[in-house]
Design a protein around this motif. Structure first.
Motif, mmCIF file in Angstrom:
data_model
loop_
_atom_site.group_PDB
_atom_site.id
_atom_site.type_symbol
_atom_site.label_atom_id
_atom_site.label_comp_id
_atom_site.label_asym_id
_atom_site.label_seq_id
_atom_site.Cartn_x
_atom_site.Cartn_y
_atom_site.Cartn_z
ATOM 1 N N PHE A 541 -7.524 -4.165 -7.117
ATOM 2 C CA PHE A 541 -7.237 -5.295 -6.240
ATOM 3 C C PHE A 541 -6.494 -4.792 -5.014
ATOM 4 C CE2 PHE A 541 -3.738 -5.026 -9.281
ATOM 5 C CZ PHE A 541 -2.610 -5.077 -8.476
ATOM 6 N N ALA A 542 -6.617 -5.570 -3.957
ATOM 7 C CA ALA A 542 -5.966 -5.239 -2.695
ATOM 8 C C ALA A 542 -4.877 -6.265 -2.420
ATOM 9 C CB ALA A 542 -6.976 -5.220 -1.558
ATOM 10 N N VAL A 543 -3.882 -5.788 -1.696
ATOM 11 C CA VAL A 543 -2.793 -6.671 -1.278
ATOM 12 C C VAL A 543 -2.803 -6.711 0.247
ATOM 13 C CG1 VAL A 543 -0.339 -7.150 -1.340
ATOM 14 C CG2 VAL A 543 -1.447 -6.054 -3.312
ATOM 15 N N THR A 544 -2.969 -7.934 0.801
ATOM 16 C CA THR A 544 -3.020 -8.072 2.253
ATOM 17 C C THR A 544 -2.171 -9.263 2.692
ATOM 18 O OG1 THR A 544 -4.499 -8.210 4.165
ATOM 19 C CG2 THR A 544 -5.067 -9.551 2.248
ATOM 20 N N SER A 545 -2.134 -9.486 3.994
ATOM 21 C CA SER A 545 -1.380 -10.614 4.555
ATOM 22 C C SER A 545 -2.039 -11.017 5.869
ATOM 23 C CB SER A 545 0.089 -10.242 4.769
ATOM 24 O OG SER A 545 0.192 -9.186 5.720
ATOM 25 N N THR A 546 -1.493 -12.039 6.484
ATOM 26 C CA THR A 546 -2.069 -12.509 7.749
ATOM 27 C C THR A 546 -1.746 -11.556 8.879
ATOM 28 O OG1 THR A 546 -1.799 -14.776 6.987
ATOM 29 C CG2 THR A 546 -2.194 -14.469 9.332
ATOM 30 N N GLY A 551 5.495 -8.426 3.969
ATOM 31 C CA GLY A 551 5.865 -7.994 2.628
ATOM 32 C C GLY A 551 4.687 -7.568 1.768
ATOM 33 N N LYS A 552 3.525 -7.308 2.370
ATOM 34 C CA LYS A 552 2.366 -6.908 1.568
ATOM 35 C C LYS A 552 2.550 -5.501 0.986
ATOM 36 C CE LYS A 552 -0.196 -5.108 5.513
ATOM 37 N NZ LYS A 552 -0.017 -3.732 5.054
ATOM 38 N N SER A 553 3.132 -4.562 1.767
ATOM 39 C CA SER A 553 3.349 -3.197 1.262
ATOM 40 C C SER A 553 4.358 -3.198 0.133
ATOM 41 C CB SER A 553 3.824 -2.287 2.398
ATOM 42 O OG SER A 553 2.845 -2.193 3.405
ATOM 43 N N VAL A 706 1.346 -14.694 -2.990
ATOM 44 C CA VAL A 706 2.714 -14.332 -3.337
ATOM 45 C C VAL A 706 3.590 -14.717 -2.138
ATOM 46 C CG1 VAL A 706 4.310 -12.481 -3.905
ATOM 47 C CG2 VAL A 706 1.989 -12.470 -4.854
ATOM 48 N N LEU A 707 4.573 -15.588 -2.388
ATOM 49 C CA LEU A 707 5.490 -16.015 -1.335
ATOM 50 C C LEU A 707 6.626 -15.007 -1.247
ATOM 51 C CD1 LEU A 707 6.008 -18.286 0.722
ATOM 52 C CD2 LEU A 707 7.473 -19.356 -0.989
ATOM 53 N N THR A 708 6.670 -14.267 -0.147
ATOM 54 C CA THR A 708 7.656 -13.201 0.000
ATOM 55 C C THR A 708 8.842 -13.663 0.839
ATOM 56 O OG1 THR A 708 6.548 -12.338 1.969
ATOM 57 C CG2 THR A 708 5.793 -11.504 -0.140
ATOM 58 N N LYS A 709 9.931 -12.899 0.735
ATOM 59 C CA LYS A 709 11.156 -13.153 1.509
ATOM 60 C C LYS A 709 11.655 -14.585 1.314
ATOM 61 C CE LYS A 709 9.645 -9.849 5.034
ATOM 62 N NZ LYS A 709 9.438 -9.603 6.477
ATOM 63 N N GLY A 733 19.429 -9.104 0.659
ATOM 64 C CA GLY A 733 19.161 -8.652 2.009
ATOM 65 C C GLY A 733 17.749 -8.917 2.423
ATOM 66 N N LYS A 734 17.478 -8.609 3.615
ATOM 67 C CA LYS A 734 16.148 -8.805 4.203
ATOM 68 C C LYS A 734 15.234 -7.700 3.733
ATOM 69 C CE LYS A 734 13.739 -9.013 8.609
ATOM 70 N NZ LYS A 734 13.836 -8.950 10.052
ATOM 71 N N ALA A 735 14.048 -8.110 3.208
ATOM 72 C CA ALA A 735 13.078 -7.133 2.724
ATOM 73 C C ALA A 735 12.283 -6.585 3.890
ATOM 74 C CB ALA A 735 12.137 -7.777 1.703
ATOM 75 N N SER A 736 12.129 -5.330 3.870
ATOM 76 C CA SER A 736 11.228 -4.764 4.868
ATOM 77 C C SER A 736 9.822 -4.955 4.379
ATOM 78 C CB SER A 736 11.532 -3.277 5.078
ATOM 79 O OG SER A 736 11.272 -2.575 3.889
ATOM 80 N N GLY A 737 8.916 -5.189 5.098
ATOM 81 C CA GLY A 737 7.536 -5.410 4.670
ATOM 82 C C GLY A 737 6.629 -4.566 5.466
ATOM 83 N N GLY A 738 5.600 -3.986 4.730
ATOM 84 C CA GLY A 738 4.635 -3.227 5.462
ATOM 85 C C GLY A 738 3.590 -4.089 6.024
#
Length: 738
Positions: A541-546, A551-553, A706-709, A733-738
Motif C-alpha cells: 500500500f502507498a501513503v499519500t496526501s493532497t 504527515g504522509k511520510s 488518517v487525520l494527522t497533527k 509538539g508539531k509533527a514534521s511531515g514529509g
C-alpha cells in the motif's frame, strides 16, 4: 473500533466520489447536535462577539443623553354628552364602529396637530428648542441673522418643529377601553410635560373646531337650499291660486278638531252636497212616515190620528152618554116619546160633528203627505244638480290637485329644512365634545431612557443573534477538517485513525518511545487497517496526501515501524523522487534507490538499507531523475513491487502528494491500496476531494484516511478519548511531515 466497512471500498472510494458534506451530516447527526457542534467549534468567536456587543451596549448606554417621558391620558367617547336634545351635522357612531377610534388615533398623530402645538408653545422661533433636538444647523430656515431667525423661513421652521414633535410623541390606546395615552419624550422633563399637556388640549380644541366648522358648513348649505325651496314654494302657490281662480274652484281651509285631528281642505260643492244629501235623507224618511199614516187612514176609515184627536174623543164620549140615556128611555117609552126624540136629535147632531172632525183630520194627513212629497222632490232635484256640479268640479280639480301636491311637497321640504336649520343653529352654539382629559401630565422624576438593564438585555440578544449568524457563516466558509468525524462526513472517506500533533521531538524519536501517544495512535491505525482486506493488513500500500507537509511520510514510517514490531518483514520505499526524505531517517544518502531500479538496475539488495532502530528495511528515492512520472509509467515499478513481496510481508510506499503531480496516481495503480493522510486544521476539504477524485480516476483503491497533527483540545467533543487514547498527558509538539 472498526470504522471501515469492507463492502464500501472494493476498488473505488465510497460512492465513487466524496459525498456532499452537508447531506451526510444531515443524515447522520441530529439537527440540535449540528448546532451544538458549530457552537462549540466557534465558541471563542461567539463569546467574543457577545462580549463586544455587551460592552458596546454598556458604553452606548452610558454615553446616551437621558430623556424624560411625560404621560397624559385622555378619554375618547363614542357619543358626545347631550347638552341639548338636538344633533349636529356629524353622525354619532355605533358601538361596534372601530373606524371611529382608528380615525381619532390618526388625528392624534397628524401633522396639523403637531404644528398647532408648536405654534401655541412658540417653538417655531425658539432656538433652544431646535438645539435641544440637535437641529441647530443644516437647514436654510434655521440660519440665524443677528441672533434671530429670518421671517422668510418661518413656514419651514413650523414644518420642522412639527416633524420634531411627531418623532418624539407616542400615542398608545389602552386595550378594551376608551382611554388613550399620549407620551412625549425629550431631554427636558419640564418641556416634555408642557408638550404632552398641550397636545391633549389642542386635540380637544381641534375636535371642537371641526364640529363647529361642520355645523357652520351645514347651516350655510341649508340656508341656500331654504332660499331655493322658498322660491319654489311661492311659485307653486301662485300657480295654484291662479288656476283655482280661473276654474272657479273654491275650497274651504282645513280645520283642527277637538280630538287633535286635522281635516283636509274641502270644496264648497262637496260640503253643500253632503249637507243636502243629509237633509234629503231626512225628508225621504219624513215623507215615508206621513205616507204611511195617510194610507192607513184611508184603509181603516178611522185613522190613528182621529183616534188621538181630543175633540173627536170628547164628541164620541158625549154621544155615548146620550146613547145610554136613549136606551134607558126605550125600555119605558116609544121612540116618539119627546124626551127620546130630543136625545136622538142630539145624537144625530154629534154624529155629524164627529164626521166633520174626521174629515178635517183626513184632509190634514193628505196635505202633510203632499207637502213632504214636494219637499223631497225639491231636495232630490237640488242634490242631483249638486252631483252634476261636483263631478264637473272633480274633472276640473285634477290639475288643481297636481298643483296642490306640488305646494304640499315644497311646503313639507321647506318646513323640514327650516326646522333642521334651527336645530343646527342651536347645536352649533353649544360646545359639546366627546374628548376629555383624564390625567394631565406630571413632571417625570426620573429618565425614561436610557435603561441600562434593558439595553444590556437587548445587546445580549443582539450579540447572540450576531454571533449565531457569524458562527454559521464561518462554518459554511470554513473547509478545514477539524475533527476525525468530519473525515467521513465531509469526504465520505473511512477513518483509519487520528494521529496527535507532536512537539519538542522528531517523529522518529516519538516512534522509538513505545509509550508515546504517536505510537498508540498508529497502532490503532494498523488495527483498523487490518479490516480493510480479507487477508488483513494489505501487503502493499502507498501513503499519500493532497499536498506536502501533511504527515504522509511520518504515517508511512510509523506504519512500517508498527508492522515490524509485529514480527513482520517490512520494507519502506521512498516513492517521492522529487523531494526524497526517507534517507535522512536512515542517515544515508540517496545515491542508490528507487530511481536506479526504474532505470534498469536489478540488484535490489544494493538499493536498500536497514533501519535497525525501527526494525525494517528502507529504499531511498535514489538520484533525482529529470522526469519521475516517465519512470513510474513503465512496468518496472510493478515488477519491483512483485519482487519485493516475494521477500517481504509488507511493502509500504511513501508516495508523493497528489495535487499537481502524476506520480501518486501512477504509484497507486500498482499497489493493493492507498492510505490518504489529511492534516487537521491544515487543508481545505475541497482540495482533498479533488485529490481523491484524481486517485479514483485511476481506479486506485483508497483504504481510508488518517487525520494527522490532530489536537484534541481543538476538537468539538473530545474525539481524542473517543478513539481510545488521550493526548492530554503532556503537551505535544508539531509533527514534521514529509
Amino acid at each position: 473500533m472498526n470504522v471501515v466497512s469492507t463492502n464500501l471500498y472494493t476498488g473505488t472510494p465510497k460512492g465513487a466520489m466524496p459525498t456532499d458534506a452537508r447531506g451526510v451530516e444531515a443524515d447522520r447527526m441530529p439537527l440540535i447536535r449540528q448546532y451544538m457542534r458549530i457552537a462549540v467549534r466557534w465558541r471563542y468567536v461567539i463569546l467574543g462577539i457577545i462580549a463586544t456587543c455587551i460592552i458596546l451596549g454598556l458604553v452606548t448606554t452610558l454615553l446616551m443623553t437621558p430623556k424624560y417621558t411625560a404621560l397624559t391620558t385622555v378619554e375618547i367617547s363614542r357619543e358626545s354628552d347631550k347638552v341639548t336634545g338636538i344633533q349636529g351635522v356629524e353622525q354619532e357612531v355605533s358601538v361596534a364602529d372601530q373606524e371611529f377610534y382608528q380615525t381619532q388615533y390618526g388625528l392624534l398623530k397628524s401633522r396639523s396637530l403637531s404644528e398647532r402645538v408648536a405654534l401655541q408653545l412658540r417653538l417655531v422661533d425658539d432656538p433652544k428648542f431646535f438645539e435641544l433636538f440637535g437641529k441647530n444647523g443644516g437647514e436654510t430656515a434655521l440660519e440665524m441673522v443677528n441672533g434671530q431667525y429670518s421671517a422668510a423661513g418661518r413656514v419651514d421652521r413650523q414644518r420642522i418643529a412639527g416633524e420634531i414633535l411627531l418623532k418624539n410623541v407616542n400615542v398608545s390606546p389602552t386595550r378594551l377601553s376608551r382611554l388613550v395615552d399620549i407620551r412625549f419624550t425629550s431631554p427636558d422633563a419640564a418641556f416634555s410635560t408642557k408638550v404632552a399637556n398641550a397636545w391633549a388640549e389642542n386635540f380637544i380644541q381641534t375636535n371642537l373646531e371641526r364640529k363647529i366648522q361642520a355645523t357652520s358648513y351645514g347651516r350655510n348649505m341649508l340656508q341656500r337650499q331654504l332660499g331655493q325651496l322658498k322660491e319654489r314654494l311661492d311659485q307653486s302657490q301662485h300657480q295654484l291660486v291662479a288656476y283655482a281662480s280661473a276654474q272657479r274652484i273654491i275650497n274651504l281651509p282645513s280645520l283642527s278638531g277637538g280630538d287633535g285631528k286635522t281635516t283636509s281642505e274641502r270644496s264648497i260643492v262637496a260640503d253643500d252636497l253632503a249637507a243636502l244629501n243629509t237633509v234629503l235623507s231626512q225628508a225621504t224618511a219624513d215623507r215615508i212616515q206621513v205616507q204611511a199614516r195617510y194610507e192607513q187612514a184611508g184603509r181603516a176609515g178611522a185613522s190613528t190620528e182621529a183616534l188621538r184627536n181630543v175633540a173627536i174623543n170628547n164628541l164620541r164620549q158625549k154621544r155615548a152618554e146620550l146613547a145610554a140615556d136613549y136606551q134607558r128611555l126605550m125600555t119605558q117609552f116609544e121612540p116618539g116619546y119627546p124626551a127620546a126624540k130630543a136625545i136622538q136629535s142630539q145624537i144625530d147632531q154629534l154624529d155629524r160633528s164627529i164626521g166633520r172632525e174626521e174629515s178635517r183630520v183626513s184632509n190634514s194627513l193628505r196635505a202633510d203627505f203632499r207637502e213632504a212629497e214636494e219637499r223631497e222632490n225639491a231636495l232630490q232635484a237640488r242634490v242631483n244638480q249638486l252631483k252634476t256640479n261636483y263631478l264637473d268640479l272633480r274633472r276640473r280639480s285634477i290639475q288643481y290637485n297636481i298643483y296642490q301636491q306640488e305646494v304640499d311637497t315644497n311646503k313639507a321640504l321647506y318646513d323640514g329644512l327650516l326646522q333642521r336649520f334651527k336645530e343646527i343653529g342651536v347645536a352649533g352654539g353649544v360646545g359639546i365634545n366627546n374628548v376629555s382629559i383624564v390625567d394631565a401630565a406630571d413632571m417625570p422624576q426620573k429618565p425614561s431612557s436610557p435603561r441600562i438593564l434593558l439595553n444590556l438585555v437587548i445587546a445580549l440578544f443582539a450579540g447572540v443573534a450576531l454571533a449565531a449568524v457569524t458562527a454559521y457563516a464561518l462554518e459554511q466558509i470554513d473547509e478545514a477538517i477539524a475533527d476525525p468525524a468530519e473525515v467521513e462526513r465531509r469526504l465520505g472517506l473511512p477513518l483509519l485513525g487520528s494521529v496527535p500533533k507532536v512537539d519538542n521531538a522528531t517523529p522518529k524519536e516519538a516512534l522509538l518511545d513505545r509509550k508515546s501517544d504517536l505510537v498508540d495512535a498508529y497502532l490503532a491505525v494498523q488495527t483498523n487497517l487490518a479490516f480493510t482486506t480479507e487477508h488483513g493488513v494489505p501487503r502493499s500500500f502507498a501513503v499519500t496526501s493532497t499536498r506536502p507537509a501533511e504527515g504522509k511520510s511520518t504515517t508511512a514510517l510509523a506504519l512500517a515501524s508498527t508492522l515490524a514490531r509485529g514480527q513482520r518483514k517490512v520494507i519502506l520505499i521512498d516513492g517521492d523522487m522529487r523531494s526524497p526524505s526517507v534517507h535522512h531517517l536512515g542517515g544515508v544518502d540517496h545515491n542508490l534507490g528507487l530511481s536506479n531500479f526504474l532505470t534498469g538496475r536489478d540488484d535490489i539488495e544494493m538499493l536498500t538499507f536497514p533501519m535497525t532502530d525501527l526494525g525494517f528495511t528502507a529504499m531511498s528515492a535514489g538520484p533525482i531523475p529529470p522526469n519521475a512520472a516517465e519512470l513510474l509509467m513503465s512496468n518496472r515499478f510493478g515488477v519491483l513491487i512483485d519482487r519485493l513481496l516475494e521477500t517481504y510481508d509488507h511493502v509500504i510506499v511513501d508516495s508523493p502528494p497528489v495535487m499537481g503531480l502524476a506520480d501518486a496516481p501512477l504509484i497507486a495503480s500498482h499497489v493493493e491500496g492507498v492510505i490518504f493522510a489529511i492534516e487537521s486544521h491544515g487543508i481545505r476539504s475541497s482540495m482533498v476531494k479533488t485529490a481523491l477524485m484524481r486517485l479514483v480516476s485511476t481506479n486506485a483503491r483508497i483504504l481510508g484516511g488518517v487525520l494527522t497533527k490532530f489536537e484534541a483540545r481543538k476538537a468539538h467533543y473530545g474525539y481524542g478519548y473517543e478513539y481510545g487514547y488521550g493526548y492530554g498527558r503532556s503537551e505535544q509538539g508539531k509533527a514534521s511531515g514529509g
